[in-house]
Enzyme design. Sequence first.
Site, PDB file in Angstrom:
ATOM      1  CE  LYS A 193      -8.404   5.825   1.368  1.00 39.66           C
ATOM      2  NZ  LYS A 193      -9.314   6.653   0.553  1.00 39.66           N
ATOM      3  CD  GLU A 246     -11.426  -8.570  -4.718  1.00 41.72           C
ATOM      4  OE1 GLU A 246     -10.838  -8.559  -5.827  1.00 41.72           O
ATOM      5  OE2 GLU A 246     -12.469  -7.969  -4.494  1.00 41.72           O
ATOM      6  CB  CYS A 281     -12.146  -7.015  -9.191  1.00 40.50           C
ATOM      7  SG  CYS A 281     -13.345  -7.642  -8.019  1.00 40.50           S
ATOM      8  CD  GLU A 311      -8.842  -4.751 -13.017  1.00 40.50           C
ATOM      9  OE1 GLU A 311      -8.028  -4.053 -12.385  1.00 40.50           O
ATOM     10  OE2 GLU A 311      -9.644  -5.528 -12.467  1.00 40.50           O
TER      11      GLU A 311
HETATM   12  P1  NDP Z   1      -6.841   2.280  -6.125  1.00 43.15           P
HETATM   13  O1  NDP Z   1      -6.267   0.949  -5.857  1.00 43.15           O
HETATM   14  O2  NDP Z   1      -5.926   3.443  -6.197  1.00 43.15           O
HETATM   15  O3  NDP Z   1      -7.967   2.641  -5.034  1.00 43.15           O
HETATM   16  C1  NDP Z   1      -8.568   1.736  -4.172  1.00 43.15           C
HETATM   17  C2  NDP Z   1      -8.553   2.274  -2.740  1.00 43.15           C
HETATM   18  O4  NDP Z   1      -7.205   2.378  -2.291  1.00 43.15           O
HETATM   19  C3  NDP Z   1      -9.138   3.665  -2.597  1.00 43.15           C
HETATM   20  O5  NDP Z   1      -9.752   3.780  -1.332  1.00 43.15           O
HETATM   21  C4  NDP Z   1      -7.912   4.534  -2.649  1.00 43.15           C
HETATM   22  O6  NDP Z   1      -8.090   5.799  -2.061  1.00 43.15           O
HETATM   23  C5  NDP Z   1      -6.940   3.707  -1.857  1.00 43.15           C
HETATM   24  N1  NDP Z   1      -5.530   4.012  -2.109  1.00 43.15           N
HETATM   25  C6  NDP Z   1      -4.988   4.628  -3.186  1.00 43.15           C
HETATM   26  N2  NDP Z   1      -3.658   4.714  -3.048  1.00 43.15           N
HETATM   27  C7  NDP Z   1      -3.349   4.157  -1.859  1.00 43.15           C
HETATM   28  C8  NDP Z   1      -2.134   3.957  -1.140  1.00 43.15           C
HETATM   29  N3  NDP Z   1      -0.968   4.348  -1.640  1.00 43.15           N
HETATM   30  N4  NDP Z   1      -2.180   3.353   0.063  1.00 43.15           N
HETATM   31  C9  NDP Z   1      -3.356   2.948   0.578  1.00 43.15           C
HETATM   32  N5  NDP Z   1      -4.540   3.120  -0.047  1.00 43.15           N
HETATM   33  C10 NDP Z   1      -4.542   3.709  -1.251  1.00 43.15           C
HETATM   34  O7  NDP Z   1      -7.673   2.187  -7.466  1.00 43.15           O
HETATM   35  P2  NDP Z   1      -7.993   3.373  -8.474  1.00 43.15           P
HETATM   36  O8  NDP Z   1      -9.160   4.063  -7.945  1.00 43.15           O
HETATM   37  O9  NDP Z   1      -6.811   4.235  -8.757  1.00 43.15           O
HETATM   38  O10 NDP Z   1      -8.309   2.565  -9.817  1.00 43.15           O
HETATM   39  C11 NDP Z   1      -7.233   2.230 -10.717  1.00 43.15           C
HETATM   40  C12 NDP Z   1      -7.442   0.891 -11.323  1.00 43.15           C
HETATM   41  O11 NDP Z   1      -7.450  -0.094 -10.300  1.00 43.15           O
HETATM   42  C13 NDP Z   1      -8.793   0.706 -12.018  1.00 43.15           C
HETATM   43  O12 NDP Z   1      -8.754   1.172 -13.306  1.00 43.15           O
HETATM   44  C14 NDP Z   1      -8.970  -0.779 -11.946  1.00 43.15           C
HETATM   45  O13 NDP Z   1      -8.248  -1.378 -12.996  1.00 43.15           O
HETATM   46  C15 NDP Z   1      -8.321  -1.145 -10.628  1.00 43.15           C
HETATM   47  N6  NDP Z   1      -9.305  -1.296  -9.542  1.00 43.15           N
HETATM   48  C16 NDP Z   1      -9.607  -2.539  -9.117  1.00 43.15           C
HETATM   49  C17 NDP Z   1     -10.557  -2.724  -8.150  1.00 43.15           C
HETATM   50  C18 NDP Z   1     -10.937  -4.063  -7.665  1.00 43.15           C
HETATM   51  O14 NDP Z   1     -12.051  -4.235  -7.169  1.00 43.15           O
HETATM   52  N7  NDP Z   1     -10.056  -5.028  -7.733  1.00 43.15           N
HETATM   53  C19 NDP Z   1     -11.292  -1.605  -7.570  1.00 43.15           C
HETATM   54  C20 NDP Z   1     -10.866  -0.317  -8.035  1.00 43.15           C
HETATM   55  C21 NDP Z   1      -9.918  -0.204  -8.999  1.00 43.15           C
HETATM   56  P3  NDP Z   1      -8.472   7.065  -2.982  1.00 43.15           P
HETATM   57  O15 NDP Z   1      -9.779   6.749  -3.613  1.00 43.15           O
HETATM   58  O16 NDP Z   1      -8.548   8.152  -1.991  1.00 43.15           O
HETATM   59  O17 NDP Z   1      -7.376   7.217  -3.991  1.00 43.15           O
END
Ligand code: NDP
Length: 504
Positions: free
Chosen positions: A206, A280, A314, A411
């Site tokens: 996904k 991660e 990240c 972050e």
């Molecule tokens: P999320 O953790 O929400 O998104 C990452 C993935 O998880 C996306 O595919 C998202 O889907 C999915 N997701 C969201 N909610 C759920 C859930 N309840 N159960 C399962 N999967 C889920 O990150 P955000 O996009 O909201 O970003 C927010 C913050 O997270 C950023 O500002 C940053 O600080 C951090 N982040 C860290 C990352 C890393 O590499 N460690 C990567 C991205 C964000 P969908 O896109 O459809 O919401």
Amino acid sequence: MTLTKKAEARPTAASWGLAARGGAPWEYAPAPEATDHIQIRPEYGLFIDNAFLPAKPRKTFTVINPATEEPLARVAHASKADVNRAVRAARRAYETTWSRLPGRERAKYLYRIARILQERSREFAVVETMNSGKPIKESRDVDVPLAAAHFFYYAGWADKLDYVFPGRTPHSLGVAAQIIPWNFPLLMLAWKIAPALASGNTVILKPASTTPLTAYLFADVVRQAELPPGVVNIITGPGEIGMELVRHPDVNKVAFTGSTAVGKMIGRAVAGTNKKLTLELGGKAANIVFDDAPLDQAIEGIINGIYFNQGEVCCAGSRLFVQESVYEPLLDKLKARLSTLRVGDPLDKNTDVGAINSATQLAKVQELVDSGVAEGAEIFQPDCELPTRGFFFRPTLFTGVSQSHRIAQEEIFGPVLSVLTFRTPEEAIEKANNTPYGLSAGVWTEKGSRIFKMVAAMKAGVVWANTFNRFDPTSPFGGYKESGYGREGGLHGLTAYLSLDAGS
Ligand code: NDP
């Protein structure tokens, strides 16, 4: 290149998206990557059993280009029933074909995918940049080549699994649910899919809702490589659909990259089941510069550490710790270098800092930057002109930051650096480890002994010495504490997709 002369005129419309850089009398000519060879379909269905299928009920959402805010395509909005369909397809493929294939046969498919990614690299780079906002030079030189490298690397392991765990017999796990974020859409796909397939599992991926297009382009590659139907399935939809996938009883393995908040929810959902889990999550890396470091080299490492991919990384080096005796010369050089960064059109080959991935993320970055100012830190931003449309943010640097400021603790996931100082190595270690995260760190010094001391003391999964943000498929990556657990990459990344029995 460093530009130092004073400006005589503002950039013209012809230099759209180019930074004024505090005063260069000339600008880079626009060098946009061509997009006429790119075919983005108006609509993408879910990729299940090697076919693009509409969601049931038929529902879609729009994906936009964050640099222009213009729509790129509509993609299927999966339902719970679609999750069931995808898991059924992956289970069938696992039982009937993929787990039965000898490793050397699986390897052939992976090599094929790697080669096709290389052949179609330009197409992938352009679509990745259009959908994510990252500069084309990064998608072209980092994301796509590294994605192909992951498939090559894990292809090499597929026929050797029986020999690499002495006294243990490896078994694939079954169906893997993989949820990836928007900052490295294709690369995270490769980090997840390549080891899963090499070790005999089938997958449902996904992608993030803002960046599914290279995943759907990859679906084309899956068909081109003639993978058996159901081995790779891709579904799009909101976070709840990700959670349906995580909770599905016929899933054996969950791999997640994203925010710590969602990672914790997934950890709770998987607790008490037999599902294997790797997480991660976020980071707040310390990049530590000692007074004996080669300063010019360190400046490049600092810039790469925090402004690469607009800081949406990240493991970004978002906290810079500078030894007090070199603080002033380093800061002068850093500000001068920051002023040379070109911010703007991600498709321009000269652009250093592209668009933030979404309006939501831009608002988050702005809110945290506002908190830094409100809490008393001093802000520095180069005087650069931002495009009038799209989600852009100036590369930003804060001095006078204290450990308790939100910009030193949370972050930000944007092009924002917090600069702090230290006097002794012990103080640097204490301050660097003063974070709930533990993903990565950097050390800059010419003394090998000091590198070893710092690496051992730092609570971080990866520590770079005299460099930053270096990635290689052979090297494991992952965190401590709130940065998650489990490793991706290298042999460690394979074990996350295997169970190891004692003896055979
Ligand atoms: P999320 O953790 O929400 O998104 C990452 C993935 O998880 C996306 O595919 C998202 O889907 C999915 N997701 C969201 N909610 C759920 C859930 N309840 N159960 C399962 N999967 C889920 O990150 P955000 O996009 O909201 O970003 C927010 C913050 O997270 C950023 O500002 C940053 O600080 C951090 N982040 C860290 C990352 C890393 O590499 N460690 C990567 C991205 C964000 P969908 O896109 O459809 O919401």
